[in-house]
Design a protein around this motif. Structure first.
Motif, PDB file in Angstrom:
ATOM      1  N   LEU A 106      13.158 -15.964  -2.224  1.00 27.46           N
ATOM      2  CA  LEU A 106      13.887 -14.862  -1.602  1.00 27.46           C
ATOM      3  C   LEU A 106      13.572 -14.878  -0.118  1.00 27.46           C
ATOM      4  O   LEU A 106      12.553 -15.420   0.313  1.00 27.46           O
ATOM      5  CB  LEU A 106      13.541 -13.517  -2.226  1.00 27.46           C
ATOM      6  CG  LEU A 106      12.216 -12.830  -1.851  1.00 27.46           C
ATOM      7  CD1 LEU A 106      12.250 -11.379  -2.346  1.00 27.46           C
ATOM      8  CD2 LEU A 106      11.010 -13.537  -2.415  1.00 27.46           C
ATOM      9  N   SER A 107      14.466 -14.315   0.662  1.00 25.63           N
ATOM     10  CA  SER A 107      14.226 -14.304   2.100  1.00 25.63           C
ATOM     11  C   SER A 107      13.224 -13.213   2.452  1.00 25.63           C
ATOM     12  O   SER A 107      13.060 -12.228   1.716  1.00 25.63           O
ATOM     13  CB  SER A 107      15.536 -14.064   2.855  1.00 25.63           C
ATOM     14  OG  SER A 107      15.967 -12.723   2.699  1.00 25.63           O
ATOM     15  N   GLY A 108      12.568 -13.380   3.587  1.00 27.51           N
ATOM     16  CA  GLY A 108      11.648 -12.347   4.043  1.00 27.51           C
ATOM     17  C   GLY A 108      12.346 -11.028   4.286  1.00 27.51           C
ATOM     18  O   GLY A 108      11.793  -9.957   4.028  1.00 27.51           O
ATOM     19  N   ALA A 109      13.587 -11.098   4.785  1.00 26.13           N
ATOM     20  CA  ALA A 109      14.356  -9.873   5.022  1.00 26.13           C
ATOM     21  C   ALA A 109      14.638  -9.147   3.716  1.00 26.13           C
ATOM     22  O   ALA A 109      14.564  -7.913   3.645  1.00 26.13           O
ATOM     23  CB  ALA A 109      15.658 -10.217   5.745  1.00 26.13           C
ATOM     24  N   ASP A 110      14.953  -9.909   2.651  1.00 29.03           N
ATOM     25  CA  ASP A 110      15.202  -9.291   1.342  1.00 29.03           C
ATOM     26  C   ASP A 110      13.933  -8.629   0.810  1.00 29.03           C
ATOM     27  O   ASP A 110      13.974  -7.511   0.284  1.00 29.03           O
ATOM     28  CB  ASP A 110      15.679 -10.341   0.338  1.00 29.03           C
ATOM     29  CG  ASP A 110      17.168 -10.595   0.420  1.00 29.03           C
ATOM     30  OD1 ASP A 110      17.865  -9.780   1.053  1.00 29.03           O
ATOM     31  OD2 ASP A 110      17.631 -11.613  -0.118  1.00 29.03           O
ATOM     32  N   LEU A 111      12.821  -9.325   0.931  1.00 31.32           N
ATOM     33  CA  LEU A 111      11.554  -8.774   0.462  1.00 31.32           C
ATOM     34  C   LEU A 111      11.240  -7.481   1.196  1.00 31.32           C
ATOM     35  O   LEU A 111      10.863  -6.474   0.584  1.00 31.32           O
ATOM     36  CB  LEU A 111      10.430  -9.787   0.660  1.00 31.32           C
ATOM     37  CG  LEU A 111       9.026  -9.325   0.250  1.00 31.32           C
ATOM     38  CD1 LEU A 111       8.971  -9.032  -1.238  1.00 31.32           C
ATOM     39  CD2 LEU A 111       7.983 -10.372   0.625  1.00 31.32           C
ATOM     40  N   ALA A 112      11.410  -7.483   2.521  1.00 32.00           N
ATOM     41  CA  ALA A 112      11.127  -6.292   3.314  1.00 32.00           C
ATOM     42  C   ALA A 112      12.067  -5.145   2.937  1.00 32.00           C
ATOM     43  O   ALA A 112      11.638  -3.993   2.800  1.00 32.00           O
ATOM     44  CB  ALA A 112      11.250  -6.614   4.805  1.00 32.00           C
ATOM     45  N   ARG A 113      13.356  -5.461   2.771  1.00 32.05           N
ATOM     46  CA  ARG A 113      14.335  -4.416   2.430  1.00 32.05           C
ATOM     47  C   ARG A 113      14.020  -3.799   1.075  1.00 32.05           C
ATOM     48  O   ARG A 113      14.010  -2.569   0.925  1.00 32.05           O
ATOM     49  CB  ARG A 113      15.745  -5.011   2.414  1.00 32.05           C
ATOM     50  CG  ARG A 113      16.828  -4.039   1.967  1.00 32.05           C
ATOM     51  CD  ARG A 113      18.198  -4.686   1.991  1.00 32.05           C
ATOM     52  NE  ARG A 113      18.291  -5.844   1.118  1.00 32.05           N
ATOM     53  CZ  ARG A 113      18.495  -5.769  -0.199  1.00 32.05           C
ATOM     54  NH1 ARG A 113      18.620  -4.578  -0.784  1.00 32.05           N
ATOM     55  NH2 ARG A 113      18.583  -6.865  -0.935  1.00 32.05           N
ATOM     56  N   ARG A 114      13.741  -4.644   0.085  1.00 31.62           N
ATOM     57  CA  ARG A 114      13.453  -4.135  -1.253  1.00 31.62           C
ATOM     58  C   ARG A 114      12.195  -3.260  -1.248  1.00 31.62           C
ATOM     59  O   ARG A 114      12.157  -2.184  -1.850  1.00 31.62           O
ATOM     60  CB  ARG A 114      13.252  -5.301  -2.219  1.00 31.62           C
ATOM     61  CG  ARG A 114      14.509  -6.101  -2.517  1.00 31.62           C
ATOM     62  CD  ARG A 114      14.134  -7.415  -3.182  1.00 31.62           C
ATOM     63  NE  ARG A 114      15.270  -8.278  -3.392  1.00 31.62           N
ATOM     64  CZ  ARG A 114      15.827  -8.515  -4.578  1.00 31.62           C
ATOM     65  NH1 ARG A 114      15.360  -7.929  -5.647  1.00 31.62           N
ATOM     66  NH2 ARG A 114      16.856  -9.325  -4.677  1.00 31.62           N
ATOM     67  N   ALA A 115      11.144  -3.761  -0.597  1.00 33.26           N
ATOM     68  CA  ALA A 115       9.884  -3.015  -0.587  1.00 33.26           C
ATOM     69  C   ALA A 115      10.012  -1.706   0.190  1.00 33.26           C
ATOM     70  O   ALA A 115       9.432  -0.685  -0.196  1.00 33.26           O
ATOM     71  CB  ALA A 115       8.775  -3.881   0.018  1.00 33.26           C
ATOM     72  N   THR A 116      10.770  -1.720   1.285  1.00 28.44           N
ATOM     73  CA  THR A 116      10.962  -0.498   2.078  1.00 28.44           C
ATOM     74  C   THR A 116      11.701   0.560   1.270  1.00 28.44           C
ATOM     75  O   THR A 116      11.311   1.731   1.235  1.00 28.44           O
ATOM     76  CB  THR A 116      11.741  -0.819   3.364  1.00 28.44           C
ATOM     77  OG1 THR A 116      10.998  -1.772   4.139  1.00 28.44           O
ATOM     78  CG2 THR A 116      11.956   0.430   4.202  1.00 28.44           C
ATOM     79  N   VAL A 117      12.781   0.155   0.608  1.00 29.90           N
ATOM     80  CA  VAL A 117      13.534   1.093  -0.236  1.00 29.90           C
ATOM     81  C   VAL A 117      12.647   1.626  -1.354  1.00 29.90           C
ATOM     82  O   VAL A 117      12.649   2.821  -1.669  1.00 29.90           O
ATOM     83  CB  VAL A 117      14.791   0.404  -0.800  1.00 29.90           C
ATOM     84  CG1 VAL A 117      15.458   1.283  -1.857  1.00 29.90           C
ATOM     85  CG2 VAL A 117      15.776   0.091   0.312  1.00 29.90           C
ATOM     86  N   GLN A 118      11.875   0.750  -1.962  1.00 32.43           N
ATOM     87  CA  GLN A 118      10.991   1.141  -3.058  1.00 32.43           C
ATOM     88  C   GLN A 118       9.960   2.163  -2.595  1.00 32.43           C
ATOM     89  O   GLN A 118       9.734   3.188  -3.262  1.00 32.43           O
ATOM     90  CB  GLN A 118      10.302  -0.102  -3.616  1.00 32.43           C
ATOM     91  CG  GLN A 118       9.487   0.128  -4.879  1.00 32.43           C
ATOM     92  CD  GLN A 118       8.888  -1.173  -5.406  1.00 32.43           C
ATOM     93  OE1 GLN A 118       8.777  -2.159  -4.667  1.00 32.43           O
ATOM     94  NE2 GLN A 118       8.515  -1.198  -6.661  1.00 32.43           N
ATOM     95  N   ALA A 154       0.831  -1.209   0.000  1.00 33.44           N
ATOM     96  CA  ALA A 154       0.000   0.000   0.000  1.00 33.44           C
ATOM     97  C   ALA A 154       0.863   1.256   0.000  1.00 33.44           C
ATOM     98  O   ALA A 154       0.531   2.251  -0.657  1.00 33.44           O
ATOM     99  CB  ALA A 154      -0.929  -0.013   1.215  1.00 33.44           C
ATOM    100  N   ALA A 155       1.980   1.233   0.720  1.00 32.98           N
ATOM    101  CA  ALA A 155       2.874   2.392   0.747  1.00 32.98           C
ATOM    102  C   ALA A 155       3.470   2.648  -0.632  1.00 32.98           C
ATOM    103  O   ALA A 155       3.577   3.796  -1.083  1.00 32.98           O
ATOM    104  CB  ALA A 155       3.986   2.168   1.772  1.00 32.98           C
ATOM    105  N   VAL A 156       3.874   1.592  -1.318  1.00 36.77           N
ATOM    106  CA  VAL A 156       4.439   1.728  -2.671  1.00 36.77           C
ATOM    107  C   VAL A 156       3.405   2.325  -3.624  1.00 36.77           C
ATOM    108  O   VAL A 156       3.678   3.306  -4.336  1.00 36.77           O
ATOM    109  CB  VAL A 156       4.933   0.361  -3.191  1.00 36.77           C
ATOM    110  CG1 VAL A 156       5.220   0.416  -4.694  1.00 36.77           C
ATOM    111  CG2 VAL A 156       6.177  -0.080  -2.431  1.00 36.77           C
ATOM    112  N   TYR A 157       2.201   1.754  -3.639  1.00 37.46           N
ATOM    113  CA  TYR A 157       1.195   2.217  -4.577  1.00 37.46           C
ATOM    114  C   TYR A 157       0.619   3.575  -4.173  1.00 37.46           C
ATOM    115  O   TYR A 157       0.357   4.416  -5.032  1.00 37.46           O
ATOM    116  CB  TYR A 157       0.081   1.173  -4.717  1.00 37.46           C
ATOM    117  CG  TYR A 157       0.473   0.041  -5.621  1.00 37.46           C
ATOM    118  CD1 TYR A 157       0.313   0.133  -7.000  1.00 37.46           C
ATOM    119  CD2 TYR A 157       1.055  -1.112  -5.102  1.00 37.46           C
ATOM    120  CE1 TYR A 157       0.699  -0.895  -7.835  1.00 37.46           C
ATOM    121  CE2 TYR A 157       1.449  -2.148  -5.938  1.00 37.46           C
ATOM    122  CZ  TYR A 157       1.273  -2.033  -7.296  1.00 37.46           C
ATOM    123  OH  TYR A 157       1.677  -3.047  -8.121  1.00 37.46           O
TER     124      TYR A 157
END
Length: 561
Positions: free
Chosen positions: A287-299, A248-251
């Motif tokens: 992918l790891s959950g940490a990677d998913l969270a990091r990518r989405a947060t940066v995005q 939701a934050a990304v969109y």
């Protein structure tokens, strides 16, 4: 003597076909030659010799690219052997169409990161995007490992307070060095700070400041996390930073909404603790959950979303057409619309001795801080859903033995087929069905777990128990403001038509999908009643919620996709 230059990380291409080898070497040097040393080997044996030499010299190996069809030693076998020497290197296989099955098997057997079909021309479209992504992940991991953190944490391995601090730092990506209280450096630091065992955990910062038994809010502010909102009012406030909230934050931000996300602990939610998510669309190697969270947060941040960390929402109220969010400490934030995406937490294990040992050997979930210390230990995983299965598989790569306790008669009832197959193939995972935890004991830490199968009790000597049972929605803070079902999940959309009493739908229009009984407040992800507990569905609902917010803010006119 001045230290010598730091060697550039290596990218190694292995291919027995001279023409293909020269082509991949040329393309790799064109893109990465300034930052990486690119070498080529003409066989698996020669490639292993290069890797062995570099590892002996302590030089970093970033990426291995191997052709599958090589005589003597194929690409998968080369990567399997190289993995033992350079376990952190990213691994990519070059394949022909007929090799796809071998590549898929390699994903499971050697955690292959990606496979590329030949030819890969043009590399700008078919090669570089894949390798850019892999190398970005490798660089992030290398930076976290090689940097000498100025922050040092002194604590006790089996202290609940130390566990909470380590978990908070790790999940927020803050580099630190862990020092057990018995280490010589830890003893010196405590003496210099005038502190003792009763003060643990103690954080010592680069400037020498010591923080004793830090609470989450103080620690977040001290390490520079964003904890105070920039604006008094937003178009959309998102509560919870799991997959639904991040989507939701990304969109929301990408579509011009002034968007604020509030997370009480760290972005990623329960999914962020997963060692590997293997059934998420578009990531065939997982992918790891940490990677998913990091990518989405940066995005989300890049697109303009604002994020508050280590802040807890205590209540929400109506103020005419606006909604007011109250944070811990009394700070109030106004919004046109709100999305509740607070997710769920694991249910507490109800057995004698468990509560006293929580954080001291009994853990809910399996964060990297604890899972990484299980080398050669005997551990227990409690639960039978996907999160428990993935944790058992990950722990099996470190622990001597993993005992997976399932209350039901079989794993297949609640766990995905691919995980059940992986578990059955691992010799050091022992699955106990029809089994529950009957008690826990230990002197200051978990030492023994009592389990019961069909009424027959058995004692297991274990170093840790990781609990993944139940799904309790994090909605108690809402009180009686919105409609919840008997289990506490938020009722939304068409289901509101069946709600009576104070939470009955009061407007002339029908409630929007995902809209709660308080108009303008939406819900997405696991916290919603009847939701599908999968990362992909949470991401979908978070994205969908933004379209519904647009419709709500636009006076309910349909929004074109």
């Amino acid at each position: 003597m001045e230290p010598g230059p730091v060697p550039r990380p290596l990218i190694l291409a292995v291919d027995d076909d001279p023409a293909v080898g020269r082509a991949i070497e040329r393309d790799l040097k064109t893109r990465y030659g300034m930052r990486y040393r690119v070498l080529r080997a003409d066989s698996g044996e020669a490639g292993l010799a290069v890797v062995e030499q570099l590892v002996r010299r302590g030089e970093p190996v970033a990426l291995l690219v191997a052709d599958q069809r090589m005589p003597g030693m194929d690409g998968v076998e080369f990567l399997r052997r190289a993995l033992r020497m350079a376990p952190r290197a990213k691994r990519t296989l070059l394949t022909a169409y007929a090799d796809t099955e071998a590549a898929i098997l390699a994903i499971n057997e050697i955690r292959l990161d990606h496979y590329l079909m030949k030819p890969w021309s043009p590399p700008e479209d078919r090669l570089y995007p894949v390798l850019d992504d892999l190398l970005e992940d490798w660089e992030a991991d290398a930076a976290a490992r090689s940097a000498e953190p100025g922050l040092r944490l002194v604590g006790h391995r089996f202290s609940a307070r130390s566990h909470a601090t380590r978990d908070f730092l790790a999940r927020n990506g803050v580099p630190y060095r862990w020092l057990d209280r018995g280490d010589a450096e830890a003893i010196s630091l405590l003496a210099a700070a005038g502190r003792g065992d009763d003060d643990l955990p103690v954080l010592v910062f680069e400037d020498g400041e010591a923080m004793v038994r830090p609470d989450q809010a103080r620690l977040a502010a001290r390490i520079g996390l964003h904890t105070v909102a920039d604006l008094p009012f937003y178009d959309l406030v998102i509560l919870g930073g799991g997959p639904a909230g991040l989507a939701a934050a990304v969109y929301g931000a990408s579509e011009g909404l002034r968007t604020l996300l509030v997370e009480r602990h760290a972005t990623g939610g329960q999914a962020g603790q997963s060692s590997r998510i293997e059934n998420y669309l578009g990531f065939p190697t997982g992918l790891s959950g940490a990677d998913l969270a990091r990518r989405a947060t940066v995005q989300a941040r890049r697109l303009g979303a604002e994020m508050l960390t280590a802040r807890e929402v205590t209540s929400i109220r109506e103020n005419g057409p606006s909604r007011v969010i109250v944070l811990d400490g009394g700070e109030e934030i106004g919004a046109h619309s709100v999305l509740v995406a607070t997710g769920v937490h694991y249910a507490r294990l109800d057995a004698p001795g468990v509560e006293e040992l929580t954080g001291s050997g009994v853990y809910y979930g399996a964060s990297p801080a604890e899972a990484g210390e299980m080398e050669g230990e005997d551990v227990v995983v409690v639960g039978a859903a996907n999160s428990a299965g993935q944790a058992a598989i990950d722990l099996a790569s470190r622990a001597r033995r993993v005992t997976l306790l399932c209350r039901g008669p079989e794993l297949a009832r609640s766990m995905s087929h691919y995980l059940v197959e992986r578990i059955e193939s691992l010799p050091n995972i022992d699955v106990r069905t029809g089994t529950v935890v009957a008690g826990a004991s230990g002197d200051g830490r978990l030492e023994e777990l009592t389990i019961a199968t069909g009424g027959v009790e058995e004692r297991l000597a274990v170093a840790a128990a990781f609990v993944f049972i139940g799904a309790r929605p994090q909605t108690d803070w809402l009180g009686d403001v919105v409609a919840r079902d008997a289990a506490g999940f938020l009722v939304s959309g068409a289901s509101l038509q069946r709600v009576e009493g104070r939470h009955r739908w009061r407007l002339d229009r029908d409630p929007l999908p995902l809209e709660t009984s308080l108009p303008g407040v939406f819900v997405a992800g696991d916290v919603r009643d009847q939701s599908v507990k999968r990362v992909a569905s949470a991401v979908g609902e978070g994205s969908m919620a933004v379209q519904l917010v647009h419709q709500y803010l636009g006076g309910l006119a349909p929004v074109a996709s």
